[in-house]
Scaffold this motif. Structure first.
Motif, PDB file in Angstrom:
ATOM      1  N   UNK A 133       0.818  -1.229   0.000  1.00 34.60           N
ATOM      2  CA  UNK A 133       0.000   0.000   0.000  1.00 34.60           C
ATOM      3  C   UNK A 133       0.842   1.266   0.000  1.00 34.60           C
ATOM      4  N   UNK A 134       2.096   1.139   0.455  1.00 31.90           N
ATOM      5  CA  UNK A 134       2.926   2.339   0.566  1.00 31.90           C
ATOM      6  C   UNK A 134       3.140   3.085  -0.765  1.00 31.90           C
ATOM      7  N   UNK A 135       3.584   2.380  -1.816  1.00 28.01           N
ATOM      8  CA  UNK A 135       3.773   3.126  -3.066  1.00 28.01           C
ATOM      9  C   UNK A 135       2.483   3.772  -3.565  1.00 28.01           C
ATOM     10  N   UNK A 136       1.346   3.153  -3.286  1.00 26.87           N
ATOM     11  CA  UNK A 136       0.074   3.727  -3.749  1.00 26.87           C
ATOM     12  C   UNK A 136      -0.219   5.019  -2.994  1.00 26.87           C
ATOM     13  N   UNK A 137      -0.063   4.975  -1.667  1.00 27.01           N
ATOM     14  CA  UNK A 137      -0.301   6.184  -0.852  1.00 27.01           C
ATOM     15  C   UNK A 137       0.599   7.323  -1.331  1.00 27.01           C
ATOM     16  N   UNK A 138       1.893   7.009  -1.445  1.00 27.87           N
ATOM     17  CA  UNK A 138       2.846   8.066  -1.792  1.00 27.87           C
ATOM     18  C   UNK A 138       2.530   8.661  -3.157  1.00 27.87           C
ATOM     19  N   UNK A 139       2.209   7.794  -4.113  1.00 27.66           N
ATOM     20  CA  UNK A 139       1.947   8.302  -5.459  1.00 27.66           C
ATOM     21  C   UNK A 139       0.682   9.128  -5.531  1.00 27.66           C
ATOM     22  N   UNK A 140      -0.376   8.635  -4.924  1.00 28.16           N
ATOM     23  CA  UNK A 140      -1.630   9.394  -4.969  1.00 28.16           C
ATOM     24  C   UNK A 140      -1.461  10.727  -4.233  1.00 28.16           C
ATOM     25  N   UNK A 141      -0.829  10.672  -3.062  1.00 28.98           N
ATOM     26  CA  UNK A 141      -0.637  11.900  -2.287  1.00 28.98           C
ATOM     27  C   UNK A 141       0.237  12.896  -3.045  1.00 28.98           C
ATOM     28  N   UNK A 142       1.302  12.402  -3.668  1.00 31.89           N
ATOM     29  CA  UNK A 142       2.175  13.303  -4.422  1.00 31.89           C
ATOM     30  C   UNK A 142       1.438  13.907  -5.601  1.00 31.89           C
ATOM     31  N   UNK A 143       0.663  13.071  -6.281  1.00 33.25           N
ATOM     32  CA  UNK A 143      -0.107  13.571  -7.417  1.00 33.25           C
ATOM     33  C   UNK A 143      -1.028  14.706  -7.010  1.00 33.25           C
ATOM     34  N   UNK A 144      -1.650  14.569  -5.845  1.00 39.76           N
ATOM     35  CA  UNK A 144      -2.568  15.610  -5.380  1.00 39.76           C
ATOM     36  C   UNK A 144      -1.813  16.827  -4.856  1.00 39.76           C
ATOM     37  N   UNK A 145      -0.708  16.566  -4.153  1.00 37.60           N
ATOM     38  CA  UNK A 145      -0.016  17.670  -3.485  1.00 37.60           C
ATOM     39  C   UNK A 145       0.755  18.548  -4.457  1.00 37.60           C
ATOM     40  N   UNK A 146       1.091  18.033  -5.631  1.00 31.24           N
ATOM     41  CA  UNK A 146       1.893  18.824  -6.569  1.00 31.24           C
ATOM     42  C   UNK A 146       1.037  19.567  -7.582  1.00 31.24           C
ATOM     43  N   UNK A 147      -0.205  19.781  -7.227  1.00 33.00           N
ATOM     44  CA  UNK A 147      -1.122  20.534  -8.082  1.00 33.00           C
ATOM     45  C   UNK A 147      -0.598  21.957  -8.309  1.00 33.00           C
ATOM     46  N   UNK A 148      -0.596  22.409  -9.569  1.00 37.35           N
ATOM     47  CA  UNK A 148      -0.082  23.749  -9.849  1.00 37.35           C
ATOM     48  C   UNK A 148      -0.988  24.807  -9.218  1.00 37.35           C
ATOM     49  N   UNK A 149      -0.392  25.779  -8.513  1.00 38.22           N
ATOM     50  CA  UNK A 149      -1.216  26.801  -7.854  1.00 38.22           C
ATOM     51  C   UNK A 149      -2.045  27.625  -8.846  1.00 38.22           C
ATOM     52  N   UNK A 150      -1.505  27.846 -10.055  1.00 37.95           N
ATOM     53  CA  UNK A 150      -2.281  28.627 -11.036  1.00 37.95           C
ATOM     54  C   UNK A 150      -3.571  27.898 -11.396  1.00 37.95           C
ATOM     55  N   UNK A 151      -3.425  26.571 -11.545  1.00 42.29           N
ATOM     56  CA  UNK A 151      -4.595  25.769 -11.896  1.00 42.29           C
ATOM     57  C   UNK A 151      -5.642  25.894 -10.802  1.00 42.29           C
ATOM     58  N   UNK A 152      -5.156  25.894  -9.569  1.00 46.12           N
ATOM     59  CA  UNK A 152      -6.064  26.029  -8.451  1.00 46.12           C
ATOM     60  C   UNK A 152      -6.729  27.411  -8.478  1.00 46.12           C
ATOM     61  N   UNK A 153      -5.938  28.434  -8.789  1.00 45.27           N
ATOM     62  CA  UNK A 153      -6.483  29.801  -8.844  1.00 45.27           C
ATOM     63  C   UNK A 153      -7.578  29.909  -9.893  1.00 45.27           C
ATOM     64  N   UNK A 154      -7.342  29.281 -11.055  1.00 45.88           N
ATOM     65  CA  UNK A 154      -8.340  29.337 -12.121  1.00 45.88           C
ATOM     66  C   UNK A 154      -9.694  28.887 -11.588  1.00 45.88           C
TER      67      UNK A 154
ATOM     68  N   UNK B  78     -13.501  35.997 -14.635  1.00 39.34           N
ATOM     69  CA  UNK B  78     -12.798  34.905 -15.304  1.00 39.34           C
ATOM     70  C   UNK B  78     -11.334  35.253 -15.311  1.00 39.34           C
ATOM     71  N   UNK B  79     -10.475  34.258 -15.434  1.00 41.57           N
ATOM     72  CA  UNK B  79      -9.058  34.533 -15.288  1.00 41.57           C
ATOM     73  C   UNK B  79      -8.258  33.730 -16.307  1.00 41.57           C
ATOM     74  N   UNK B  80      -7.229  34.340 -16.875  1.00 42.96           N
ATOM     75  CA  UNK B  80      -6.308  33.594 -17.736  1.00 42.96           C
ATOM     76  C   UNK B  80      -4.890  34.023 -17.402  1.00 42.96           C
ATOM     77  N   UNK B  81      -3.980  33.075 -17.482  1.00 40.90           N
ATOM     78  CA  UNK B  81      -2.598  33.314 -17.056  1.00 40.90           C
ATOM     79  C   UNK B  81      -1.637  33.176 -18.228  1.00 40.90           C
ATOM     80  N   UNK B  82      -0.353  33.402 -17.884  1.00 37.94           N
ATOM     81  CA  UNK B  82       0.683  33.247 -18.898  1.00 37.94           C
ATOM     82  C   UNK B  82       0.722  31.810 -19.429  1.00 37.94           C
ATOM     83  N   UNK B  83       0.598  30.837 -18.525  1.00 38.83           N
ATOM     84  CA  UNK B  83       0.442  29.452 -18.972  1.00 38.83           C
ATOM     85  C   UNK B  83      -1.038  29.200 -19.177  1.00 38.83           C
ATOM     86  N   UNK B  84      -1.348  28.476 -20.249  1.00 42.76           N
ATOM     87  CA  UNK B  84      -2.754  28.259 -20.560  1.00 42.76           C
ATOM     88  C   UNK B  84      -3.447  27.441 -19.475  1.00 42.76           C
ATOM     89  N   UNK B  85      -2.691  26.573 -18.782  1.00 46.51           N
ATOM     90  CA  UNK B  85      -3.264  25.784 -17.692  1.00 46.51           C
ATOM     91  C   UNK B  85      -4.497  25.006 -18.091  1.00 46.51           C
TER      92      UNK B  85
END
Lengths: 253, 260
Positions: A133-154, B78-85
């Motif tokens: 289960x360890x590799x699964x936890x680490x991978x899923x958690x990393x996948x979620x935790x490395x979300x780009x902040x810009x994407x989140x802002x959108x 609405x928002x758009x950035x330098x990266x298309x994201x």
């Protein structure tokens, strides 16, 4: 020409297997290694056929215990990974714990499990679970935790809740990590089951190899090794194909 | 003075103890106005965007949009950035539809009105020249095409406030000019309020009604300049003397900011 080279490319793994088997057989004969130390390829094949019945029985036992342990690992790994990955605090809090837990050799758990559950399938299932289960936890958690902040802002600009962000972006984004971890986890699960069977069971390939070894029937031991390896390979390939189908977008060429 | 749509009163923001990122911002933006912010790197332009959309609260002063103080993320922007994201597992069309799956009231109606929403997305994609690419995945699109899709995504839920954070910064010069025109046409047609943050003075002067020049950190507005060039503006305008003079003046101001 191109048809030929493609054919060769497809045959390459089989050719490698044949070459390896030949080297194996030739080495054993050349150096006259006694078969109770290291049996040749032919002798192993012979054992495989002679004991097909018991081998089949024991590998079935190993197979289903592994799958149950693996299934548990996936379920727990996904949930735990999702929880840890979705909060920075939990990620920081739990990550060292997980690493510490993972560093414990899982064989060390087997005696404990035997005390708790007796010998048999249960310790095998749990060992498979603990190891995979360890590799699964680490991978899923990393996948979620490395979300780009810009994407989140959108999404946040649109008034998205934390759960929206996780479900719309986090989870799909971590799928490639998840499927990659499944391939590792399934092979590890086989390791867990077999380790447990060698110590604490009277069924399964691990037990078969252990008892055959104690009787110096090395042909049978090696036959067992081959069967485990074949099962793990088939499962690995299955998950590799699944990964390709589910996350085609991440595997562009 | 007409009623302000976006209003900043003595706004300062400090992320931590190291001083203000932006300081004493006082400004107001009319509904339907196209404003651009220019300034040296690190002058807090992006901070300004975050304040405007409610992603961050000011440490001092107040921000209000559409007559109400901003307390949390605004749903009308609405928002758009330098990266298309764009999300790589979604087709262009599905990427554009994303805001409708999140913003109320569309969110609730998404399943029922899906056909209609797809229609909106298609017509937006058509206006930016992506009609034939709606079923492609982001990695099958060029950088310029991705950015177009990203702008469509920012506009699909018909926001009254469009925030653009250096949206054309990563594109080559020709694609950039092409997209200026795309944005100009979208704005001429719908007249939403735009806040554009950019390093490119030509971009600011060509597109905006008003250009704000910001100082180095802590960012303050040191100049507010109305661009009086007649609309609709053709790209050729940017090669004519009045435009070039304007850009040069702005450039001189930025130069002063950088040297002090």
């Amino acid at each position: 020409m191109t048809v030929n080279s493609k054919l060769i490319e497809r045959l390459a793994p089989w050719i490698a297997v044949v070459v390896l088997v030949m080297i194996w057989e030739v080495t054993v004969r050349l150096f006259n290694v006694p078969s109770f130390i290291f049996p040749g390829a032919l002798e192993t094949a012979q054992a495989l056929i002679t004991y097909a019945g018991p081998i089949g029985q024991h590998s079935w036992q190993t197979f289903w215990t592994t799958l149950i342990g693996f299934g548990l690992g996936v379920a727990v790994g996904l949930v735990l990974g999702f929880i840890i990955g979705s909060s920075r605090f939990l990620y920081n809090a739990c990550y060292p714990l997980l690493v510490g837990f993972n560093a414990i050799p899982k064989v060390a758990f087997v005696p404990i499990l035997v005390v708790w559950f007796g010998i048999g399938s249960v310790p095998a299932i749990l060992t498979a679970f603990l190891i995979c289960f360890f590799p699964i936890v680490v991978n899923v958690a990393t996948g979620l935790a490395t979300l780009e902040p810009e994407m989140e802002d959108v999404l946040r600009v649109l008034g998205a809740r934390r759960m929206d962000v996780l479900l719309k972006v986090g989870l799909p984004r971590s799928l490639p990590y998840f499927f990659a971890s499944l391939k590792i986890a399934i092979t590890l699960a086989f390791v867990g089951t077999v380790v447990s069977e060698t110590v604490a069971s009277n069924q399964g390939i691990g037990y078969l190899m252990m008892s055959a070894g104690s009787q110096m029937r090395m042909g049978l031991v090696f036959a067992g090794l081959l069967v485990i390896s074949a099962m793990a390979m088939v499962m690995y390939e299955l998950f590799a194909q699944l990964e390709k189908r589910m996350t085609a977008w991440a595997h562009r060429s | 003075m007409s009623a302000a749509f976006v209003r900043f009163d003595d706004v300062s923001l400090a992320y931590d103890g190291t001083g203000n990122a932006i300081e004493d911002i006082n400004l107001s933006i009319r509904e339907g106005e196209f404003v651009a912010f220019v300034g040296p790197s690190g002058c807090g332009k992006s901070t300004f965007m975050k304040l405007c959309t409610g992603l961050h609260a000011p440490t001092q002063g107040s921000v209000s949009v559409d007559g109400a103080p901003v307390t949390g993320p605004l749903k009308i922007s609405g928002m758009a950035f330098q990266n298309a994201n764009l999300l790589p597992w979604r087709t262009t069309l599905d990427n554009v539809l994303l805001p409708l799956e999140i913003v109320e009231p569309y969110r609730r109606q998404f399943r029922k009105r899906r056909e209609e929403f797809v229609g909106w997305a298609r017509s937006l994609l058509k206006t930016v020249g992506l009609a034939e690419h709606e079923n492609k995945y982001p990695w099958q699109l060029s950088g310029g095409m991705q950015q177009r899709a990203s702008i469509c995504r920012a506009l699909i839920h018909q926001p009254r406030l469009l925030m653009l954070d250096e949206p054309f910064g990563a594109l080559d010069a020709f694609t950039r000019e092409e997209l200026w025109c795309v944005l100009r046409d979208l704005w001429e047609a719908q007249r939403f309020t735009v806040v554009l943050v950019t390093h490119d003075l030509r971009e600011a002067a060509f597109l905006a009604d008003t250009v704000y020049v910001m100082s180095r950190r802590p960012g303050r507005v040191i100049e507010r300049r109305s661009i009086e060039l007649p609309r609709p503006r053709a790209l050729e305008t940017t090669y004519e003397k009045p435009f070039i003079d304007l850009v040069q003046e702005l450039r001189a101001q930025i130069g002063e900011v950088r040297s002090t």
